[in-house]
Design a protein around this motif. Structure first.
Motif, PDB file in Angstrom:
ATOM      1  N   TYR A  82       9.989 -15.065  -5.981  1.00  0.00           N
ATOM      2  CA  TYR A  82       9.912 -13.471  -5.844  1.00  0.00           C
ATOM      3  C   TYR A  82       8.834 -13.073  -6.290  1.00  0.00           C
ATOM      4  N   CYS A  83       8.431 -11.815  -5.669  1.00  0.00           N
ATOM      5  CA  CYS A  83       7.230 -10.896  -6.279  1.00  0.00           C
ATOM      6  C   CYS A  83       7.879 -10.204  -7.096  1.00  0.00           C
ATOM      7  N   ALA A  84       7.141  -9.361  -7.873  1.00  0.00           N
ATOM      8  CA  ALA A  84       7.444  -8.361  -8.830  1.00  0.00           C
ATOM      9  C   ALA A  84       8.652  -7.419  -8.444  1.00  0.00           C
ATOM     10  N   GLY A  85       8.556  -6.865  -7.229  1.00  0.00           N
ATOM     11  CA  GLY A  85       9.452  -5.594  -6.758  1.00  0.00           C
ATOM     12  C   GLY A  85      10.794  -6.394  -6.496  1.00  0.00           C
ATOM     13  N   VAL A  86      10.785  -7.774  -5.924  1.00  0.00           N
ATOM     14  CA  VAL A  86      12.077  -8.262  -5.535  1.00  0.00           C
ATOM     15  C   VAL A  86      12.815  -8.645  -7.018  1.00  0.00           C
ATOM     16  N   ASN A  87      12.022  -9.158  -7.880  1.00  0.00           N
ATOM     17  CA  ASN A  87      12.671  -9.298  -9.245  1.00  0.00           C
ATOM     18  C   ASN A  87      13.126  -8.202  -9.971  1.00  0.00           C
ATOM     19  N   ILE A 131      13.813   0.782  -5.747  1.00  0.00           N
ATOM     20  CA  ILE A 131      12.746   1.186  -5.173  1.00  0.00           C
ATOM     21  C   ILE A 131      11.442   0.082  -5.683  1.00  0.00           C
ATOM     22  N   CYS A 132      10.747  -0.596  -5.087  1.00  0.00           N
ATOM     23  CA  CYS A 132       9.544  -1.378  -5.482  1.00  0.00           C
ATOM     24  C   CYS A 132       8.425  -0.223  -6.068  1.00  0.00           C
ATOM     25  N   PRO A 133       7.857  -0.343  -7.036  1.00  0.00           N
ATOM     26  CA  PRO A 133       6.943   0.656  -7.410  1.00  0.00           C
ATOM     27  C   PRO A 133       5.729   0.831  -6.605  1.00  0.00           C
ATOM     28  N   LEU A 134       5.415  -0.038  -5.857  1.00  0.00           N
ATOM     29  CA  LEU A 134       4.365   0.140  -4.760  1.00  0.00           C
ATOM     30  C   LEU A 134       4.704   1.116  -3.704  1.00  0.00           C
ATOM     31  N   VAL A 135       5.893   0.919  -3.246  1.00  0.00           N
ATOM     32  CA  VAL A 135       6.446   1.604  -2.217  1.00  0.00           C
ATOM     33  C   VAL A 135       6.521   3.157  -2.585  1.00  0.00           C
ATOM     34  N   LYS A 136       6.943   3.144  -3.981  1.00  0.00           N
ATOM     35  CA  LYS A 136       7.227   4.441  -4.492  1.00  0.00           C
ATOM     36  C   LYS A 136       6.083   5.257  -4.547  1.00  0.00           C
ATOM     37  N   GLN A 187       2.892   0.589   6.018  1.00  0.00           N
ATOM     38  CA  GLN A 187       4.082  -0.210   5.254  1.00  0.00           C
ATOM     39  C   GLN A 187       3.406  -1.426   4.316  1.00  0.00           C
ATOM     40  N   THR A 188       4.175  -1.934   3.247  1.00  0.00           N
ATOM     41  CA  THR A 188       3.359  -2.742   2.400  1.00  0.00           C
ATOM     42  C   THR A 188       3.099  -4.057   3.110  1.00  0.00           C
ATOM     43  N   THR A 189       4.188  -4.487   3.934  1.00  0.00           N
ATOM     44  CA  THR A 189       4.234  -5.860   4.378  1.00  0.00           C
ATOM     45  C   THR A 189       3.606  -6.253   5.662  1.00  0.00           C
ATOM     46  N   LEU A 190       2.776  -5.412   6.147  1.00  0.00           N
ATOM     47  CA  LEU A 190       2.180  -5.654   7.461  1.00  0.00           C
ATOM     48  C   LEU A 190       1.105  -6.897   7.489  1.00  0.00           C
ATOM     49  N   ILE A 243      -1.352  -2.670   1.952  1.00  0.00           N
ATOM     50  CA  ILE A 243      -0.635  -4.020   1.761  1.00  0.00           C
ATOM     51  C   ILE A 243      -0.712  -4.545   0.519  1.00  0.00           C
ATOM     52  N   CYS A 244       0.624  -4.827  -0.064  1.00  0.00           N
ATOM     53  CA  CYS A 244       0.844  -5.363  -1.372  1.00  0.00           C
ATOM     54  C   CYS A 244       0.109  -6.487  -1.371  1.00  0.00           C
ATOM     55  N   ARG A 245      -0.194  -6.771  -3.010  1.00  0.00           N
ATOM     56  CA  ARG A 245      -0.954  -8.132  -3.080  1.00  0.00           C
ATOM     57  C   ARG A 245       0.057  -9.272  -2.971  1.00  0.00           C
ATOM     58  N   ALA A 246       1.426  -9.156  -3.200  1.00  0.00           N
ATOM     59  CA  ALA A 246       2.323 -10.390  -2.819  1.00  0.00           C
ATOM     60  C   ALA A 246       2.262 -10.890  -1.259  1.00  0.00           C
ATOM     61  N   THR A 247       1.880  -9.660  -0.528  1.00  0.00           N
ATOM     62  CA  THR A 247       2.040 -10.124   0.872  1.00  0.00           C
ATOM     63  C   THR A 247       0.446 -10.503   1.215  1.00  0.00           C
ATOM     64  N   ARG A 248      -0.559  -9.798   0.717  1.00  0.00           N
ATOM     65  CA  ARG A 248      -1.774 -10.257   1.229  1.00  0.00           C
ATOM     66  C   ARG A 248      -2.248 -11.643   0.770  1.00  0.00           C
ATOM     67  N   SER A 279      10.103  -8.801   6.822  1.00  0.00           N
ATOM     68  CA  SER A 279       8.827  -8.219   7.442  1.00  0.00           C
ATOM     69  C   SER A 279       7.648  -9.381   6.968  1.00  0.00           C
ATOM     70  N   ASN A 280       7.943  -9.498   5.641  1.00  0.00           N
ATOM     71  CA  ASN A 280       7.015 -10.412   4.894  1.00  0.00           C
ATOM     72  C   ASN A 280       7.065 -11.883   5.499  1.00  0.00           C
ATOM     73  N   ALA A 281       8.019 -12.544   5.656  1.00  0.00           N
ATOM     74  CA  ALA A 281       8.125 -13.776   6.500  1.00  0.00           C
ATOM     75  C   ALA A 281       7.805 -13.872   7.768  1.00  0.00           C
ATOM     76  N   SER A 286       7.882 -16.506   1.766  1.00  0.00           N
ATOM     77  CA  SER A 286       7.987 -14.936   1.790  1.00  0.00           C
ATOM     78  C   SER A 286       8.116 -14.599   0.200  1.00  0.00           C
ATOM     79  N   ALA A 287       7.902 -13.140   0.093  1.00  0.00           N
ATOM     80  CA  ALA A 287       8.215 -12.671  -1.446  1.00  0.00           C
ATOM     81  C   ALA A 287       9.568 -12.593  -1.886  1.00  0.00           C
ATOM     82  N   SER A 288      10.439 -12.847  -0.830  1.00  0.00           N
ATOM     83  CA  SER A 288      11.989 -12.576  -1.279  1.00  0.00           C
ATOM     84  C   SER A 288      12.702 -14.129  -1.066  1.00  0.00           C
TER      85      SER A 288
HETATM   86  S1  SF4 Z   1       6.644  -7.544  -0.979  1.00  0.00           S
HETATM   87 FE1  SF4 Z   1       5.409  -5.999  -2.101  1.00  0.00          FE
HETATM   88  S2  SF4 Z   1       6.177  -4.067  -1.589  1.00  0.00           S
HETATM   89 FE2  SF4 Z   1       7.954  -5.525  -1.108  1.00  0.00          FE
HETATM   90  S3  SF4 Z   1       9.094  -5.658  -2.916  1.00  0.00           S
HETATM   91 FE3  SF4 Z   1       7.392  -7.227  -3.114  1.00  0.00          FE
HETATM   92  S4  SF4 Z   1       5.738  -6.320  -4.216  1.00  0.00           S
HETATM   93 FE4  SF4 Z   1       6.847  -4.628  -3.338  1.00  0.00          FE
END
Ligand code: SF4
Length: 284
Positions: free
Chosen positions: A11-16, A96-101, A162-165, A190-195, A220-222, A263-265
């Motif tokens: 999991y990325c930080a946002g999902v956790n 909400i993920c802090p990066l989206v916010k 969108q952060t997950t392009l 694009i967030c670091r977890a995606t990039r 979207s990430n996957a 994916s991050a989730s």
């Molecule tokens: S994939 Fe990126 S934008 Fe989406 S929840 Fe994780 S860190 Fe946040």
């Protein structure tokens, strides 16, 4: 058979953070019905985990009983849902993920400064819906479609996304925008977890003959990882799977080197389960 698991994984930080918040809502309100509006994150393992903790999923805010607890997802939510939640006296938890916010705050600032915003995203994704509902000055650049530049009167609009392009698609879209609006202010969100996950796939140098992307078709990430696996490594068999039961074993048992991207989730336990299945395949 060699098996390589790419980093990052789990999991990325946002999902956790979103999962922690849902569990906190459940703990704080043992007597209330607790629901998530939509998928907390796009992974069915996470949804099943929440269900085990008596945290439900509703598709429409009107389904929430008055006075119950509601959790808004990691992707953000539309303004109208927050208004209705208040009218229904719901206890609100916003996961909400802090990066989206941060992106929504940036968009709000642009409105204060009387600038237009071009938002690049997928039209039905909740993160995009949240962004375009947040401000009347936001214009959607839908992925895969032609943007109507006639709607832009601002010489230097803000370009945000969108952060997950897909990082390669975003580069192309930025180029298109620069050609039409040379003074546009391009911001790559694009967030670091995606990039990092996409770059790990792009940088694959070893001789690989199969790529397994672990994640949901709804994520979207996957989907972007799968897209990159297919477009950048066309000679390699690529599969997007959400559970070990979906592994195409007959095809995989003939492979010499299988790479697992995730994916991050996607939970770590699932990645391990899939990796173990592949090891067993090797021993057949
Ligand atoms: S994939 Fe990126 S934008 Fe989406 S929840 Fe994780 S860190 Fe946040």
């Amino acid at each position: 058979m060699k098996i390589t698991i790419l980093e990052p994984r789990g999991y990325c930080a946002g999902v956790n953070q979103a999962i922690e918040m849902a569990l906190t809502a459940r703990k704080n309100h043992p007597l209330l019905m607790v629901n998530v509006l939509g998928m907390l994150v796009h992974n069915s393992y996470v949804i099943a985990f929440l269900k085990q903790h008596d945290i439900g999923l509703i598709k429409n805010i009107h389904e929430a009983p008055n006075g119950s607890a509601i959790i808004f997802t990691a992707h953000g939510h539309e303004n109208k849902d927050e208004q209705i939640a208040k009218e229904k006296n719901l206890v609100i938890y916003d996961a909400i993920c802090p990066l989206v916010k941060k992106n929504l705050a940036t968009i709000a600032k642009e409105k204060e400064n009387h600038h237009q915003v071009i938002y690049i995203g997928y039209p039905s994704h909740p993160e995009t819906l949240a962004a375009i509902s947040s401000n009347t000055n936001v214009y959607l650049y839908s992925i895969g479609q032609t943007f109507d530049y006639n709607v832009i009167s601002d010489a230097s609009p803000l370009i945000i996304n969108q952060t997950t392009l897909n990082i390669l698609s975003l580069e192309n879209i930025h180029q298109d925008i620069k050609n039409h609006l040379p003074k546009a202010r391009l911001q790559d969100e694009i967030c670091r977890a995606t990039r990092n996950r996409q770059e790990a796939l792009l940088q694959l140098e070893e001789d690989v003959d199969a790529i397994i992307v672990v994640g949901s078709e709804k994520s979207s990430n996957a989907k972007r990882l799968y897209e990159i696996a297919q477009s950048v490594h066309p000679q390699v068999d690529a599969f997007l799977i959400e559970s070990a039961t979906e592994l195409p074993k007959e095809i995989l048992k003939t492979k010499r080197h299988i790479v697992i991207s995730s994916s991050a989730s996607a939970p770590l336990s699932l990645i391990e389960e899939i990796s173990n299945e592949l090891v067993n395949l090797k021993q057949l």
